[in-house]
Design an enzyme around this catalytic site. Structure first.
Site, short mmCIF file in Angstrom:
data_model
loop_
_atom_site.label_atom_id
_atom_site.label_comp_id
_atom_site.label_asym_id
_atom_site.label_seq_id
_atom_site.Cartn_x
_atom_site.Cartn_y
_atom_site.Cartn_z
N ASN A 224 -8.14 -9.84 -3.48
CA ASN A 224 -9.31 -9.04 -3.11
C ASN A 224 -10.59 -9.85 -3.02
O ASN A 224 -11.68 -9.35 -3.33
CB ASN A 224 -9.47 -7.84 -4.06
CG ASN A 224 -8.81 -6.58 -3.51
OD1 ASN A 224 -8.98 -6.23 -2.35
ND2 ASN A 224 -8.04 -5.90 -4.35
N ASP B 281 -2.56 -10.02 -3.96
CA ASP B 281 -3.80 -9.55 -3.36
C ASP B 281 -4.92 -9.85 -4.36
O ASP B 281 -5.02 -9.20 -5.40
CB ASP B 281 -3.68 -8.05 -3.09
CG ASP B 281 -4.96 -7.45 -2.49
OD1 ASP B 281 -5.93 -8.19 -2.32
OD2 ASP B 281 -4.94 -6.24 -2.22
N HIS C 130 -2.13 -4.39 4.99
CA HIS C 130 -2.01 -5.83 4.76
C HIS C 130 -0.83 -6.38 5.56
O HIS C 130 0.11 -5.64 5.88
CB HIS C 130 -1.75 -6.13 3.29
CG HIS C 130 -2.87 -5.77 2.37
ND1 HIS C 130 -3.64 -6.71 1.73
CD2 HIS C 130 -3.33 -4.56 1.95
CE1 HIS C 130 -4.53 -6.11 0.97
NE2 HIS C 130 -4.37 -4.80 1.08
N ASN D 103 0.83 -1.21 0.00
CA ASN D 103 0.00 0.00 0.00
C ASN D 103 0.87 1.26 0.00
O ASN D 103 0.72 2.14 0.84
CB ASN D 103 -0.95 0.00 1.20
CG ASN D 103 -2.05 1.05 1.08
OD1 ASN D 103 -2.24 1.63 0.01
ND2 ASN D 103 -2.76 1.29 2.17
N GLU E 151 0.67 -3.14 -5.09
CA GLU E 151 0.27 -1.76 -4.77
C GLU E 151 1.48 -0.93 -4.33
O GLU E 151 1.48 -0.30 -3.29
CB GLU E 151 -0.84 -1.76 -3.69
CG GLU E 151 -1.76 -0.57 -3.85
CD GLU E 151 -3.01 -0.63 -2.96
OE1 GLU E 151 -3.75 0.37 -2.99
OE2 GLU E 151 -3.24 -1.63 -2.27
#
Length: 256
Positions: A151, A149, A247, A10, A36
């Site tokens: 999601n 990820d 995360h 992130n 990300e």
């Protein structure tokens, strides 16, 4: 033995400030997959290229958005930054490292939580493009580990508030059914669940409220692999001693 880590950071620059790269140096991982990253390569200095690794970034065209990366101790035989899908490449959601006996993909699947248009795009990608691609991977006979990820939570044990999230992106019945098909019909394997069947094992927590403190989480980060790697997982751990993003890193060891 191969040690592989996947982590949605992130924002790689934010994660670095929180000690992520210092932690990576202690892990002795063979491959590290990131999602990300939210950075262009010209924004990254030597701190983001640990000398122990061959480092490869795939940034989104849009600055400060999405992006993936792979670090590997061993030099790959090739790096593939272009997936078969132009929109995925534009958003930097895919990067692949090929080694002699296996391949590792770092992937960042869309979130559909922003608006219905993104949820529709997510489902169309999963069903119309990604599933056929995965079926082709299986048919090729190549050993492939897909880190990232996704999601999507898979089952009730993978999310704290199961009933409350049934209408929310990431826990929708059609999303979970897609994972059912992938694992139970096509035969890909959820590596974490090869060795850990416990509930309350999460990799993401909302920044709202006290989600982290109360362990109100979701397990949406995976290492998923082709059926020909069944039985190779020796351990799987979610690292929560430090917090580098919303995360947590997923650490797995394989007998490869």
């Amino acid at each position: 033995m191969k040690r592989i880590i996947t982590a949605n950071v992130n924002g790689i620059r934010a994660a670095e400030k929180k000690g992520f790269f210092n932690w990576v140096k202690t892990q002795d991982a063979d491959v590290v997959c990131l999602q990300e990253i939210k950075a262009q390569e010209d924004q990254l200095d030597e701190r983001f290229y640990p000398k122990e690794y061959h480092c490869y970034y795939q940034s989104a065209e849009k600055k400060g958005y999405s992006g993936t990366a792979i670090f590997s101790k061993q030099a790959p035989t090739q790096i593939i930054k272009e997936s078969p899908w132009d929109d995925i490449n534009f958003e930097g959601r895919f990067i692949q490292a090929d080694f002699k006996d296996f391949s590792v993909i770092s992937i960042y699947i869309h979130s559909g939580s922003a608006k219905q248009e993104r949820q529709d795009l997510k489902m169309a990608f999963l069903t119309e493009r990604f599933m056929p691609y995965l079926q082709e991977l299986k048919a090729s006979g190549r050993k492939v580990i897909i880190c990232g990820d996704v999601n999507i939570v898979h089952q009730e044990r993978d999310i704290k508030n199961w009933k409350a999230n049934q209408k929310n992106s990431g826990c929708l019945p059609q999303e979970r059914a897609w994972l059912d098909d992938l694992f139970f019909e096509v035969g890909f394997i959820d590596g974490f669940r090869e060795v850990n069947q416990e509930s309350h094992q999460y990799t993401w927590w909302s920044n709202r409220g006290q989600a982290w403190a109360n362990n109100v989480g979701w397990r949406i980060d995976y290492q998923i692999f082709t059926p020909n790697l069944k039985g190779t997982v020796k351990s799987a751990d979610i690292y929560k001693d430090e917090r580098f993003s919303d995360h947590a890193p997923l650490i797995m060891e394989y007998q490869l």
